[in-house]
Design a protein around this motif. Structure first.
Motif, mmCIF file in Angstrom:
data_model
loop_
_atom_site.group_PDB
_atom_site.id
_atom_site.type_symbol
_atom_site.label_atom_id
_atom_site.label_comp_id
_atom_site.label_asym_id
_atom_site.label_seq_id
_atom_site.Cartn_x
_atom_site.Cartn_y
_atom_site.Cartn_z
ATOM 1 N N GLU A 10 0.842 -1.186 0.000
ATOM 2 C CA GLU A 10 0.000 0.000 0.000
ATOM 3 C C GLU A 10 0.881 1.240 0.000
ATOM 4 O O GLU A 10 2.051 1.195 0.370
ATOM 5 N N VAL A 11 0.298 2.346 -0.439
ATOM 6 C CA VAL A 11 0.970 3.644 -0.423
ATOM 7 C C VAL A 11 0.080 4.570 0.395
ATOM 8 O O VAL A 11 -1.112 4.702 0.115
ATOM 9 N N ILE A 12 0.654 5.190 1.417
ATOM 10 C CA ILE A 12 -0.117 6.046 2.313
ATOM 11 C C ILE A 12 0.340 7.492 2.142
ATOM 12 O O ILE A 12 1.532 7.788 2.190
ATOM 13 N N TYR A 63 5.856 -2.405 2.022
ATOM 14 C CA TYR A 63 6.049 -3.768 1.515
ATOM 15 C C TYR A 63 5.943 -4.710 2.715
ATOM 16 O O TYR A 63 6.645 -4.502 3.710
ATOM 17 N N ASN A 64 5.063 -5.692 2.664
ATOM 18 C CA ASN A 64 5.033 -6.694 3.723
ATOM 19 C C ASN A 64 6.207 -7.640 3.505
ATOM 20 O O ASN A 64 6.503 -8.016 2.370
ATOM 21 N N PRO A 90 6.091 -7.504 10.124
ATOM 22 C CA PRO A 90 7.358 -7.018 9.567
ATOM 23 C C PRO A 90 7.125 -6.331 8.213
ATOM 24 O O PRO A 90 6.474 -6.882 7.337
ATOM 25 N N ARG A 91 7.672 -5.123 8.078
ATOM 26 C CA ARG A 91 7.501 -4.369 6.830
ATOM 27 C C ARG A 91 8.787 -3.655 6.440
ATOM 28 O O ARG A 91 9.604 -3.329 7.292
ATOM 29 N N LYS A 148 16.441 12.867 -0.204
ATOM 30 C CA LYS A 148 16.633 11.518 -0.759
ATOM 31 C C LYS A 148 15.684 10.534 -0.087
ATOM 32 O O LYS A 148 15.189 10.768 1.008
ATOM 33 N N MET A 149 15.463 9.426 -0.752
ATOM 34 C CA MET A 149 14.596 8.378 -0.218
ATOM 35 C C MET A 149 15.155 7.823 1.089
ATOM 36 O O MET A 149 16.360 7.675 1.240
ATOM 37 N N VAL A 150 14.267 7.505 2.025
ATOM 38 C CA VAL A 150 14.629 6.815 3.265
ATOM 39 C C VAL A 150 13.996 5.428 3.211
ATOM 40 O O VAL A 150 12.829 5.283 2.853
ATOM 41 N N LYS A 151 14.788 4.405 3.537
ATOM 42 C CA LYS A 151 14.276 3.034 3.579
ATOM 43 C C LYS A 151 14.500 2.472 4.976
ATOM 44 O O LYS A 151 15.612 2.546 5.502
#
Length: 193
Positions: free
Chosen positions: A83-85, A92-93, A105-106, A170-173
């Motif tokens: 999903e995108v919130i 991502y599961n 866990p995601r 920048k993207m954070v993961k």
């Protein structure tokens, strides 16, 4: 769709609901619901969400791949966007089967914010563990701000006021492991988590 329809029928019966009860809760006709449960018609995602809410489960309960259930290993190439919130948080599961599991866990990718905004902290039951894979995560915890870098982690009681965001360009993961698992309990938290 046939599998989803039969699962809805099973959940409906477990909740001691008739087709009429479900129809009244969702606003969908008894005839349509009957046809869908038997796999004779398709359904729009918004109607499926109405049914999910009426049966006290999350929409993802019906959307997780049925063929993945029972598989213990999820390869990286099998991960899909769950999903995108708020157009900022991509979830991502990290499990094939979340049913009857105690924690969730995601992997979450957080897009940059256009400017530093005030972040509203909130609380909920459970606990959270966060591990930063890439980028700089800004964590707010009990009205304090923490910048977490790759390799940093945080573990806290979710009843403490908290939230997190990305104030960089920048993207954070991050990896997030949290309890309770709302897919199992039928709870859906629609904030950034």
């Amino acid at each position: 769709m046939r599998e989803i329809g039969s699962e809805i029928k099973e959940l409906r019966k477990q909740n001691n609901m008739t087709l009429k009860d479900l129809s009244e809760k969702t606003g969908l006709s008894i005839g349509f619901l009957s046809q869908f449960e038997r796999g004779l018609s398709t359904i729009a995602i918004d109607s499926l969400e109405l049914i999910a809410r009426s049966l006290d489960v999350g929409l993802s309960h019906f959307l997780l791949k049925p063929n993945a259930k029972g598989k213990y290993v999820l390869k990286s190439f099998e991960q899909e966007v769950h999903e995108v919130i708020n157009n900022k948080f991509i979830h991502y599961n990290l499990s094939n089967d979340l049913n009857k599991k105690s924690f969730l866990p995601r992997k979450i990718e957080i897009l940059p914010m256009e400017k530093e905004e005030d972040i509203k902290e909130y609380s909920h039951k459970g606990e959270e563990f966060i591990y930063v894979i890439e980028g700089i995560l800004t964590l707010f915890l009990d009205s304090k701000r923490y910048d977490l870098y790759p390799g940093d982690s945080a573990h806290y009681d979710s009843q403490k006021m908290h939230n997190w965001t990305n104030y960089t360009s920048k993207m954070v993961k991050i990896i997030v492991v949290s309890t309770p698992n709302h897919y199992f309990e039928g709870e859906v938290n629609r904030d950034n988590e």
